[in-house]
Design an enzyme around this catalytic site. Structure first.
Site, PDB file in Angstrom:
ATOM      1  N   CYS A 147       0.807  -1.222   0.000  1.00 60.35           N
ATOM      2  CA  CYS A 147       0.000   0.000   0.000  1.00 60.35           C
ATOM      3  C   CYS A 147       0.844   1.278   0.000  1.00 60.35           C
ATOM      4  CB  CYS A 147      -0.961   0.001   1.190  1.00 60.35           C
ATOM      5  SG  CYS A 147      -0.198  -0.432   2.763  1.00 60.35           S
ATOM      6  N   HIS A 239      -2.670   6.564   4.227  1.00 57.57           N
ATOM      7  CA  HIS A 239      -1.223   6.605   4.462  1.00 57.57           C
ATOM      8  C   HIS A 239      -0.665   7.923   3.932  1.00 57.57           C
ATOM      9  CE1 HIS A 239      -1.432   2.623   5.825  1.00 57.57           C
ATOM     10  NE2 HIS A 239      -0.772   1.974   4.891  1.00 57.57           N
TER      11      HIS A 239
END
Length: 338
Positions: A147, A239
């Site tokens: 990710c 993130h």
């Protein structure tokens, strides 16, 4: 319509797959797999739905199958949300049984004949599917990156024209990246954890494969270096990362490259209007404000400064996981590999 399945459909990423596929225009969600204790039961009866969107009722009555090739009879493609420790063997068996696999697991990412793909960055690497078939595999495996790697590489893609040799990145990663049971509340509340197992190595190696050059039956790694420092922070989804790259071009020229970025692939169903979006505000991007841009598929970039320094952010379980696999599958379908 292509009949598809989800491996590991009850976990965090598995639920994202189900959400994204429940009403997909190209894929018919036919099969869901989970552990042996869930097999034979209705999906609605075994899943503890945790997503911030309604449960898709049209898949609730699907009977959960065991996670075996036999349990996937009749599907052409599966999306793997399995843990890495079991994904490798299961995915290999599926591919040998003639099933296409789009995997979010790390098990096969760095294998030479398996493509590690971000649809908007290296679509040509799907040519490794032909290599797999030449080796006698009826199906195939295509992986998407970690990710945090996805956010980093998406942000680096417009900078490739300028050239760089050294990239440094410090991540601030959401707790959902560790799964529903990943981090106890007492471990993350009022805290920052400066270690995420194997995350730094993934960013440092996967980035070079994705931005590398397809050379016959393998990919030549890109000629730059990545140094990563990964941290877990008390954010649910999204993130964020601070990036330094040794790009020598003026800031305004780089800013224009971000703003004018046009990916080589367009108009796939899950692809947002802006795969990469530059934000001018001094305090952006922020997870709470920007993670759902493009239905969670947009990577946002901002705070560009001399040096060269900037901040990138994206939704880790959508853009960074399930959504990336679904987008890869759409690319595979459009290239007639199914």
């Amino acid at each position: 319509m292509i009949d598809v399945g989800v491996l590991g459909a009850t976990g965090a990423v598995g639920q994202r797959f189900v959400q994204l596929l429940a009403e997909h225009p190209w894929f018919h969600l036919k099969t869901l797999t989970a552990s042996e204790r869930s097999a034979g039961k209705r999906y609605r009866d075994v899943v503890n739905w945790r997503l911030d969107c309604p449960f898709p009722e049209n898949v609730g009555d699907i009977t959960v199958s065991p996670t075996t090739p036999e349990g996937l009879s009749g599907v052409d493609l599966v999306f793997s949300a399995l843990p890495a420790e079991i994904a490798g063997e299961v995915e290999t068996k599926c591919a040998k049984a003639g099933i296409g696999v789009c995997s979010n697991a790390s098990s096969h990412r760095m294998e030479p004949h398996i493509p590690l793909v971000i649809t908007e960055v290296n679509p040509d690497h799907l040519g490794l599917i032909d290599v797999q078939r030449d080796k006698g595999t009826d199906g195939f495996i295509v992986t998407n990156p970690n990710c945090s790697t996805i956010m980093l590489v998406m942000s680096l893609s417009p900078l490739a024209r300028f050239g760089f040799s050294d990239v440094k990145v410090a991540t601030m990663q959401a707790i959902s990246g560790a799964g529903f049971q990943g981090i106890p509340a007492m471990g993350i509340f009022d805290n920052v954890v400066p270690y995420i197992g194997a995350e730094e190595q993934k960013m440092e190696t996967e980035s070079l494969k994705i931005m590398g050059t397809l050379d016959g039956d393998h990919v030549r790694p890109a000629p730059f270096r990545v140094s990563a420092s990964c941290n877990r922070v008390p954010v649910i989804d999204g993130h964020t990362m601070a990036v330094w790259a040794d790009v020598k071009e003026p800031v305004e020229k780089v800013k224009s490259a971000f703003r004018d970025y046009v990916p080589p692939i367009k108009d796939l169903p899950t692809q947002p209007d802006h795969s990469l979006l530059y934000l001018d505000e001094n305090d952006r991007p922020q997870p709470r404000l920007d993670r759902m841009r493009g239905n969670g598929m947009t990577v946002s970039v901002g705070r560009l400064r001399e040096g060269l320094r900037y901040v990138a952010m994206g939704h880790n379980t959508i853009r960074g996981a399930a959504g990336a696999s679904v987008l890869n599958a759409e690319l595979i379908y459009s290239k007639k590999y199914l």
